[in-house]
Design an enzyme around this catalytic site. Sequence first.
Site, PDB file in Angstrom:
ATOM      1  N   THR A 159       8.699   5.030 -12.127  1.00  0.00           N
ATOM      2  CA  THR A 159       8.490   5.660 -13.908  1.00  0.00           C
ATOM      3  C   THR A 159      10.074   4.928 -15.062  1.00  0.00           C
ATOM      4  OG1 THR A 159       8.487   6.961 -13.809  1.00  0.00           O
ATOM      5  CG2 THR A 159       6.148   6.291 -13.221  1.00  0.00           C
ATOM      6  N   ASN A 160       9.998   4.766 -15.371  1.00  0.00           N
ATOM      7  CA  ASN A 160      11.253   4.918 -16.399  1.00  0.00           C
ATOM      8  C   ASN A 160      11.855   6.299 -16.681  1.00  0.00           C
ATOM      9  OD1 ASN A 160      10.483   2.201 -16.916  1.00  0.00           O
ATOM     10  ND2 ASN A 160      11.334   1.826 -18.851  1.00  0.00           N
ATOM     11  N   GLU A 161      10.902   6.868 -16.784  1.00  0.00           N
ATOM     12  CA  GLU A 161      11.142   8.194 -16.102  1.00  0.00           C
ATOM     13  C   GLU A 161      11.969   8.996 -15.687  1.00  0.00           C
ATOM     14  OE1 GLU A 161       9.006   7.521 -19.715  1.00  0.00           O
ATOM     15  OE2 GLU A 161       8.865   7.721 -17.514  1.00  0.00           O
TER      16      GLU A 161
ATOM     17  N   GLY B  30       1.390  -1.467   0.027  1.00  0.00           N
ATOM     18  CA  GLY B  30       0.075   0.303   0.025  1.00  0.00           C
ATOM     19  C   GLY B  30       1.186   1.083  -0.152  1.00  0.00           C
ATOM     20  N   TYR B  31       1.245   1.451  -0.963  1.00  0.00           N
ATOM     21  CA  TYR B  31       2.144   2.597  -1.324  1.00  0.00           C
ATOM     22  C   TYR B  31       1.371   4.010  -1.797  1.00  0.00           C
ATOM     23  CZ  TYR B  31       5.878  -0.308  -0.605  1.00  0.00           C
ATOM     24  OH  TYR B  31       7.195  -1.673   0.428  1.00  0.00           O
ATOM     25  N   SER B  32       1.169   3.833  -3.570  1.00  0.00           N
ATOM     26  CA  SER B  32       0.808   4.711  -4.495  1.00  0.00           C
ATOM     27  C   SER B  32      -0.214   5.500  -3.631  1.00  0.00           C
ATOM     28  CB  SER B  32      -0.067   4.497  -5.246  1.00  0.00           C
ATOM     29  OG  SER B  32       2.002   4.720  -6.138  1.00  0.00           O
TER      30      SER B  32
ATOM     31  N   GLU C 218      13.515  -4.920  -4.241  1.00  0.00           N
ATOM     32  CA  GLU C 218      12.497  -6.052  -5.624  1.00  0.00           C
ATOM     33  C   GLU C 218      13.218  -5.181  -6.541  1.00  0.00           C
ATOM     34  OE1 GLU C 218       8.413  -5.553  -7.168  1.00  0.00           O
ATOM     35  OE2 GLU C 218       9.186  -4.661  -5.525  1.00  0.00           O
TER      36      GLU C 218
END
Length: 567
Positions: A550-552, A303-305, A419
């Site tokens: 995200t990759n950015e 439960g992070y975002s 992870e």
Amino acid sequence: MMGKARWWRVLVDASPLLSVPFTEAEIQDLLAIASLVQTARAFGAADRAFEQAVAYAGERRQFGQPIGRFQAIQHKLANCHIALRAVQLSLGNAAAQYDLQAGQWRWFASAALATAAASLRQVSLETHHTFGAIGYSEEHEAPRHFRQVHVGVLRHGGGRPPVEQLAKHFLDQDGEVRFPEYDLGPAGNAFRQEVRAWLDAYWSGERRARHQRLSFREREYDREFARALGQTGWIGLNWPKRFGGQARGAFEQLAFMEEMERAEAPRAGAPVQAAMLQVHGTPEQQQRYLPEILRGEAIYGMGYSEPQAGSDLASLKTRAIRDGDHYVIDGQKIWTTTYWGEYMLLATRTNRDATPPHAGITMFIVPMDTPGITIRPSETMYGGTFANIFYDNVRVPAENRIGPEGEGWKVLTGALATERGFIGGGIVLKVAHMFELLCEHIRTAERHGSPMRHDPLVRARIGALAAEIEAGRRMMVYCAEQVDKGETPADEAALSKVYSGELMERFGETALDLLGLEALLSEDSPGAILRGRIEQNLRHSLMWVISIGTNEIQRSLIAQRGLGLPR
């Protein structure tokens, strides 16, 4: 040649020659070695130009600050760094395989040459973009390196010959054709065979077939399989022995991941949560929670975002207020995938005035049957589900707090680093397996009455994809080597994650190009190619580019931590 140095054509007319007998195979080997040498020189030139471009970006000032602080420059150079790492690892492996006279060294050489042909010239262009006008001057090193890159890559034919060799491997053979297995050392190789034998015995026949007939959502987790795997002890294969684990190394973990993906086995365990408890949990928490994870009896969500806290987790607002020997939690979490597990690993804010903001974060283990939790599931575009979860006056015992109050950021980021260390490898193994299934289909498929495997475009795309996947596999092994040394550099894990996630997207789009409209049919549609797994794989790939940072964000991390560019 390219505006400067010239080549010469030498004509021989009736001159005496000494004949040295070579077989065709020996000639091809000599050409492969020569190509590797020339490509290594090209890599050296590209790497030197890149090194200078990074230094220049840190020094050159525009608009009152170093250009290396601009995100566009950071991400451009991060992309170059990723490409150069792929070439470096591929070339190094090809050379090592040749030195060992391994039977597959020619295959690895083709993969390295194809990767370099596709990457080094683009890196050369991007470094010149960073230099700007200064790179035009012949007084600068950059033009010399630009020429060396192009000459070295193209001298023996560029990417076409190695790409065709890779296509032959996957399209011109019958039976099961796979990527070459890596030598993972005595322990890793032995464990690979042990896991493979167990999966062949347990996860085969009607049990596996029954699971395969389920929808993607239903295949996500299998409690019976998790408990069976728990009996082997492999859920804790890399845990310290004092926690009941097997203390196996990174290469044994890699062997396990490979075989699980090969068998298409469902996931099991809670690696992030277990690592968090082992490092930050109290003895009582370790005794209570770790055994049930090890037995395959418990699964955790994360439960992070939140609505206003995705990649920027430090801005989360879910509150946890101390009330005697409990905390009272109020807030909302979104995009939570394993919401149906027994527990939620919940990030909360216990101090809203803390400076910096991440100093006020605290982590909790929350049983999901606790009163006050409302779960609202939502179907995802890849066929799974996630949920919005509301916590209203949820009372959690203080003994469920992980680590000291206000130190949750350290707990949380340490677990995510664990992870990320293997996340790129997990993604690339999925892509490699799907690629092998795609090639198996193409070997017997026809288009307009002709075998697909004879189509030059199909062969070119398959060969190029094989090289990209092999580069991802090399990154996976490199990360395992770092973990085996006791290191988990965040920028290297980010590099592997970015490359593998976007590779998964490219694979899906390329497969659709090759297979056409029928490949868009989903798993429940009659006539769906590979039961719709190609298009489902593409839909799923978006998650891997976005989740776990995200990759950015990862590119910024690579540029700032890996390359030393200013924040």
